[in-house]
Design an enzyme around this catalytic site. Sequence first.
Site, PDB file in Angstrom:
ATOM      1  N   GLU A  42       0.834  -1.204   0.000  1.00  0.00           N
ATOM      2  CA  GLU A  42       0.000   0.000   0.000  1.00  0.00           C
ATOM      3  C   GLU A  42       0.868   1.254   0.000  1.00  0.00           C
ATOM      4  O   GLU A  42       1.856   1.348   0.736  1.00  0.00           O
ATOM      5  CB  GLU A  42      -0.889  -0.028   1.242  1.00  0.00           C
ATOM      6  CG  GLU A  42      -1.808   1.157   1.412  1.00  0.00           C
ATOM      7  CD  GLU A  42      -2.699   1.023   2.636  1.00  0.00           C
ATOM      8  OE1 GLU A  42      -3.673   1.782   2.735  1.00  0.00           O
ATOM      9  OE2 GLU A  42      -2.419   0.153   3.495  1.00  0.00           O
ATOM     10  N   LYS A 110      -9.113   3.085  -3.013  1.00  0.00           N
ATOM     11  CA  LYS A 110      -9.486   2.372  -1.795  1.00  0.00           C
ATOM     12  C   LYS A 110     -10.867   2.812  -1.322  1.00  0.00           C
ATOM     13  O   LYS A 110     -11.134   4.013  -1.175  1.00  0.00           O
ATOM     14  CB  LYS A 110      -8.428   2.635  -0.717  1.00  0.00           C
ATOM     15  CG  LYS A 110      -8.590   1.870   0.591  1.00  0.00           C
ATOM     16  CD  LYS A 110      -7.408   2.190   1.499  1.00  0.00           C
ATOM     17  CE  LYS A 110      -7.456   1.456   2.816  1.00  0.00           C
ATOM     18  NZ  LYS A 110      -6.292   1.786   3.678  1.00  0.00           N
ATOM     19  N   CYS A 146      -5.706  -2.970   1.530  1.00  0.00           N
ATOM     20  CA  CYS A 146      -5.674  -3.090   2.982  1.00  0.00           C
ATOM     21  C   CYS A 146      -7.051  -3.175   3.638  1.00  0.00           C
ATOM     22  O   CYS A 146      -7.696  -4.208   3.622  1.00  0.00           O
ATOM     23  CB  CYS A 146      -4.849  -1.945   3.568  1.00  0.00           C
ATOM     24  SG  CYS A 146      -4.239  -2.280   5.255  1.00  0.00           S
ATOM     25  N   SER A 171       0.089  -2.826   6.863  1.00  0.00           N
ATOM     26  CA  SER A 171      -0.560  -3.298   8.090  1.00  0.00           C
ATOM     27  C   SER A 171       0.466  -3.390   9.212  1.00  0.00           C
ATOM     28  O   SER A 171       1.357  -4.243   9.171  1.00  0.00           O
ATOM     29  CB  SER A 171      -1.201  -4.670   7.838  1.00  0.00           C
ATOM     30  OG  SER A 171      -1.858  -5.148   8.992  1.00  0.00           O
ATOM     31  N   SER A 284      23.856   1.198  32.784  1.00  0.00           N
ATOM     32  CA  SER A 284      23.982   1.213  34.239  1.00  0.00           C
ATOM     33  C   SER A 284      24.387  -0.119  34.829  1.00  0.00           C
ATOM     34  O   SER A 284      24.786  -0.195  35.994  1.00  0.00           O
ATOM     35  CB  SER A 284      22.650   1.631  34.856  1.00  0.00           C
ATOM     36  OG  SER A 284      21.671   0.617  34.656  1.00  0.00           O
ATOM     37  N   GLY A 286      22.032  -2.422  34.912  1.00  0.00           N
ATOM     38  CA  GLY A 286      20.704  -2.956  35.210  1.00  0.00           C
ATOM     39  C   GLY A 286      20.069  -3.590  33.989  1.00  0.00           C
ATOM     40  O   GLY A 286      20.579  -3.482  32.867  1.00  0.00           O
ATOM     41  N   SER A 289      18.774  -1.076  30.767  1.00  0.00           N
ATOM     42  CA  SER A 289      19.796  -0.576  29.836  1.00  0.00           C
ATOM     43  C   SER A 289      20.534  -1.720  29.154  1.00  0.00           C
ATOM     44  O   SER A 289      20.941  -1.603  27.990  1.00  0.00           O
ATOM     45  CB  SER A 289      20.774   0.344  30.564  1.00  0.00           C
ATOM     46  OG  SER A 289      21.462  -0.338  31.599  1.00  0.00           O
TER      47      SER A 289
END
Length: 402
Positions: A42, A110, A146, A171, A284, A286, A289
């Site tokens: 599309e 369309k 679509c 889509s 960090s 953690g 991240s």
Amino acid sequence: MPRIALGQLNLTVGDLAGNVEKMAAAAARATEAAAELVCFPELSITGYPPEDLVLRPEFVRDNLAALDELAAKTVDACPVVAGFVDRTERGLHNAAAYLAGGEVRVRYHKIVLPNYGVFDEKRYFVPGERTEQVLVGGISVGLSVCEDVWQPGRPLSDYKGVPLVTNINGSPYHRRKLEQRLAVLRDRAREFGGWIAYVNAVGGQDEIVFDGGSLVMGPDGEIASRAPFFEEDLLIVDIDETTAGAERDSVWSEPPESIFRALVLGLRDYVGKNGFDDVVLGLSGGIDSAFVTVLAVDALGPDAVRALAMPSPYSSPESVEDAADVASRLGIRLDVTSIEEIFDAYGSTLRPLFEGRPEDVTEENLQARVRGNLLMAISNRFGSLVLATGNKSEYAVGYATL
């Protein structure tokens, strides 16, 4: 019954010339494979979604010129169905063109315009009024775009008795979208009693990710052939009255793999399509991240990812060690830059204003702001895109290291 090709391409909004070149190259490959028709997604001329670009008359003019250019470039190729923005006395249309012999032979507008979620098509387009059929391999083929297949009635009801309908799509992906998509296609195939050749876009465009997954579905609602998710493909399918087959069939990924692949593709295209070569982020040690770093490396490669570990008085030694471990395993550059002096300077500046009050999360929150400044400085100096590493809960309450 014909041999058709579904050109599942990663196109770029506004890159008219680049999109035409991609489609022309894919049409040449489809012709080499003896396809009698190749279909592209599309609004493949403009890229999807073009949004307010279509409000510029010169953009619409250039898109029509690009359509003519595609017709000229495919003069020796098999016929092509491509998406574009058409203009009539009624207004602008989300349209599909049938190109053959170097000309635009048929224009389909369309009929069903979506206006929910990420879709805002009634703002830009007017719906079509008539259906269109073309002759391919000795059979009539209906055209649709679509959303035309997402509800019963026209245009699919007009195609009862037509052996094959092409459906070109932009889509977007979201979790559980595949189940919705397949259910809709099954309903339409069974209602009009023919084959559906569904071709979808693939790639990221700003906040939207298109997952591909193009397919051919039979009148019984069963999938006959499918293209992969999250990558470009040219699916060649032979269709006859009762069966369809391709030289290969793809296995579709499921969550959580499909979610990860969508994130990787979306990040890769957001960086590339916006003109960046590399990224920088705060690492960090953690999980948030670390996960964003893995996504970035999978999307762009380790040489395009730079990380900063920015310990503060509130950081543990283990967090820096974990950040270094992640960087080492992924093969990326890591700079360790303490923010303690900057943090102390903030504290000295604010101390008279905070006099008489005990320290609380206010001081801890200063860390995020300091780190954000450093990351943006790297971005400004080196042209890298900053990746945010906050999670959805943090963004929901407005707290994250941007």
